[in-house]
Design a protein around this motif. Structure first.
Motif, mmCIF file in Angstrom:
data_model
loop_
_atom_site.group_PDB
_atom_site.id
_atom_site.type_symbol
_atom_site.label_atom_id
_atom_site.label_comp_id
_atom_site.label_asym_id
_atom_site.label_seq_id
_atom_site.Cartn_x
_atom_site.Cartn_y
_atom_site.Cartn_z
ATOM 1 N N ILE A 86 0.834 -1.203 0.000
ATOM 2 C CA ILE A 86 0.000 0.000 0.000
ATOM 3 C C ILE A 86 0.873 1.259 0.000
ATOM 4 O O ILE A 86 0.515 2.259 -0.611
ATOM 5 N N GLU A 87 2.035 1.184 0.640
ATOM 6 C CA GLU A 87 2.934 2.333 0.678
ATOM 7 C C GLU A 87 3.495 2.675 -0.704
ATOM 8 O O GLU A 87 3.954 3.792 -0.923
ATOM 9 N N GLY A 88 3.466 1.732 -1.625
ATOM 10 C CA GLY A 88 4.044 1.940 -2.946
ATOM 11 C C GLY A 88 3.063 2.369 -4.020
ATOM 12 O O GLY A 88 3.452 2.525 -5.180
ATOM 13 N N LEU A 89 1.802 2.590 -3.673
ATOM 14 C CA LEU A 89 0.821 2.947 -4.700
ATOM 15 C C LEU A 89 0.876 4.411 -5.123
ATOM 16 O O LEU A 89 0.738 4.722 -6.294
ATOM 17 N N ALA A 90 1.018 5.300 -4.177
ATOM 18 C CA ALA A 90 1.056 6.733 -4.507
ATOM 19 C C ALA A 90 2.317 7.025 -5.310
ATOM 20 O O ALA A 90 3.361 6.418 -5.089
ATOM 21 N N GLU A 91 2.198 7.946 -6.257
ATOM 22 C CA GLU A 91 3.352 8.309 -7.083
ATOM 23 C C GLU A 91 3.514 9.817 -7.096
ATOM 24 O O GLU A 91 2.542 10.542 -7.306
ATOM 25 N N ALA A 92 4.715 10.264 -6.900
ATOM 26 C CA ALA A 92 5.062 11.686 -6.948
ATOM 27 C C ALA A 92 4.133 12.520 -6.071
ATOM 28 O O ALA A 92 3.693 13.598 -6.457
ATOM 29 N N GLY A 93 3.810 11.995 -4.909
ATOM 30 C CA GLY A 93 2.977 12.732 -3.971
ATOM 31 C C GLY A 93 1.495 12.725 -4.282
ATOM 32 O O GLY A 93 0.715 13.409 -3.616
ATOM 33 N N HIS A 94 1.088 11.965 -5.293
ATOM 34 C CA HIS A 94 -0.325 11.880 -5.667
ATOM 35 C C HIS A 94 -0.862 10.489 -5.351
ATOM 36 O O HIS A 94 -0.227 9.483 -5.702
ATOM 37 N N LEU A 95 -2.017 10.462 -4.717
ATOM 38 C CA LEU A 95 -2.636 9.178 -4.410
ATOM 39 C C LEU A 95 -2.974 8.433 -5.693
ATOM 40 O O LEU A 95 -3.265 9.041 -6.728
ATOM 41 N N HIS A 96 -2.943 7.121 -5.606
ATOM 42 C CA HIS A 96 -3.423 6.290 -6.703
ATOM 43 C C HIS A 96 -4.916 6.597 -6.855
ATOM 44 O O HIS A 96 -5.596 6.891 -5.863
ATOM 45 N N PRO A 97 -5.475 6.541 -8.063
ATOM 46 C CA PRO A 97 -6.898 6.847 -8.242
ATOM 47 C C PRO A 97 -7.835 6.063 -7.314
ATOM 48 O O PRO A 97 -8.836 6.611 -6.846
ATOM 49 N N ILE A 98 -7.511 4.811 -7.026
ATOM 50 C CA ILE A 98 -8.403 4.046 -6.142
ATOM 51 C C ILE A 98 -8.276 4.535 -4.700
ATOM 52 O O ILE A 98 -9.259 4.551 -3.953
ATOM 53 N N GLN A 99 -7.089 4.971 -4.294
ATOM 54 C CA GLN A 99 -6.943 5.547 -2.959
ATOM 55 C C GLN A 99 -7.790 6.812 -2.845
ATOM 56 O O GLN A 99 -8.486 7.023 -1.846
ATOM 57 N N GLN A 100 -7.739 7.657 -3.872
ATOM 58 C CA GLN A 100 -8.541 8.886 -3.862
ATOM 59 C C GLN A 100 -10.028 8.556 -3.873
ATOM 60 O O GLN A 100 -10.813 9.194 -3.172
ATOM 61 N N ALA A 101 -10.415 7.559 -4.638
ATOM 62 C CA ALA A 101 -11.830 7.169 -4.701
ATOM 63 C C ALA A 101 -12.309 6.638 -3.350
ATOM 64 O O ALA A 101 -13.461 6.883 -2.962
ATOM 65 N N PHE A 102 -11.459 5.919 -2.625
ATOM 66 C CA PHE A 102 -11.845 5.456 -1.286
ATOM 67 C C PHE A 102 -12.116 6.666 -0.385
ATOM 68 O O PHE A 102 -13.061 6.650 0.397
ATOM 69 N N LEU A 103 -11.311 7.700 -0.505
ATOM 70 C CA LEU A 103 -11.556 8.923 0.264
ATOM 71 C C LEU A 103 -12.854 9.592 -0.183
ATOM 72 O O LEU A 103 -13.692 9.968 0.635
ATOM 73 N N ASP A 104 -13.010 9.745 -1.498
ATOM 74 C CA ASP A 104 -14.178 10.432 -2.040
ATOM 75 C C ASP A 104 -15.486 9.737 -1.690
ATOM 76 O O ASP A 104 -16.511 10.394 -1.524
ATOM 77 N N HIS A 105 -15.465 8.419 -1.607
ATOM 78 C CA HIS A 105 -16.684 7.639 -1.364
ATOM 79 C C HIS A 105 -16.807 7.174 0.082
ATOM 80 O O HIS A 105 -17.667 6.343 0.388
ATOM 81 N N ASP A 106 -15.956 7.694 0.957
ATOM 82 C CA ASP A 106 -15.989 7.336 2.369
ATOM 83 C C ASP A 106 -16.013 5.809 2.543
ATOM 84 O O ASP A 106 -16.845 5.255 3.260
ATOM 85 N N ALA A 107 -15.083 5.156 1.853
ATOM 86 C CA ALA A 107 -15.016 3.695 1.859
ATOM 87 C C ALA A 107 -14.218 3.157 3.041
ATOM 88 O O ALA A 107 -13.775 2.021 3.025
#
Length: 174
Positions: A86-107
């Motif tokens: 999980i620590e390796g998914l974000a790139e260049a300080g940006h969350l992976h799209p699924i990480q952002q979607a988990f935040l956006d959808h309160d998952a």
């Protein structure tokens, strides 16, 4: 009384692998479980220890791009392989799209299962053999348990990323 002879500790084994994009060399016990090496030896505690029997999915990582339970894999089996946590998914300080979607959808509820859920979702989205209908996505994610019951929000996050990717690829509405 019978004398017992202490067995000498097994010699460490050198394992060379790529971890979150970086080549590393580590010394591990021959019977060391990948999950324990990640958490205890390498300090990558994002991968969670749940059932320790491969039933909950909390320890899901990617091994050469495939989702696997780290609690069921010996570290020595990873020789020459690429491991992503999980620590390796974000790139260049940006969350992976699924990480952002988990935040956006309160998952998230308690969040304990989230790293494993996210790692499985990323693998699911990369596997074009898996259909995008709700029933198929639920089946593909069935190896990840959430005690809090955030399944609807997790599913919404996955489908959101799937639809965005489809639209970016010129597929329009899915």
């Amino acid at each position: 009384m019978q004398e017992t002879t202490a067995h000498p500790p097994e010699a460490a084994v050198t394992v060379r692998l790529t971890l979150n994009g970086d080549p590393i060399t580590i010394e591990v016990s021959p019977n060391a479980i990948l999950l324990d090496v990640l958490r205890e030896q390498l300090g990558l505690t994002g991968t969670k220890k749940g059932c320790d029997h491969g039933q909950c999915g909390a320890c899901t990582v990617h091994v050469d791009g495939r989702a696997m339970n780290a609690c069921l894999r010996l570290a020595v089996m990873c020789e020459g392989q690429a491991i992503t946590t999980i620590e390796g998914l974000a790139e260049a300080g940006h969350l992976h799209p699924i990480q952002q979607a988990f935040l956006d959808h309160d998952a998230f509820q308690c969040g304990y299962c989230s790293p494993g859920q996210i790692m499985s979702a990323v693998a699911l989205l990369e596997d074009h053999r898996i259909a995008g209908d709700v029933a198929t996505v639920r089946e593909a994610m069935s190896g990840n348990l959430c005690r809090c019951g955030a399944y609807q929000n997790i599913l919404a996050a996955i489908q959101d990323v799937r639809l965005r990717r489809h639209a970016q690829e010129g597929g329009g509405d899915a």
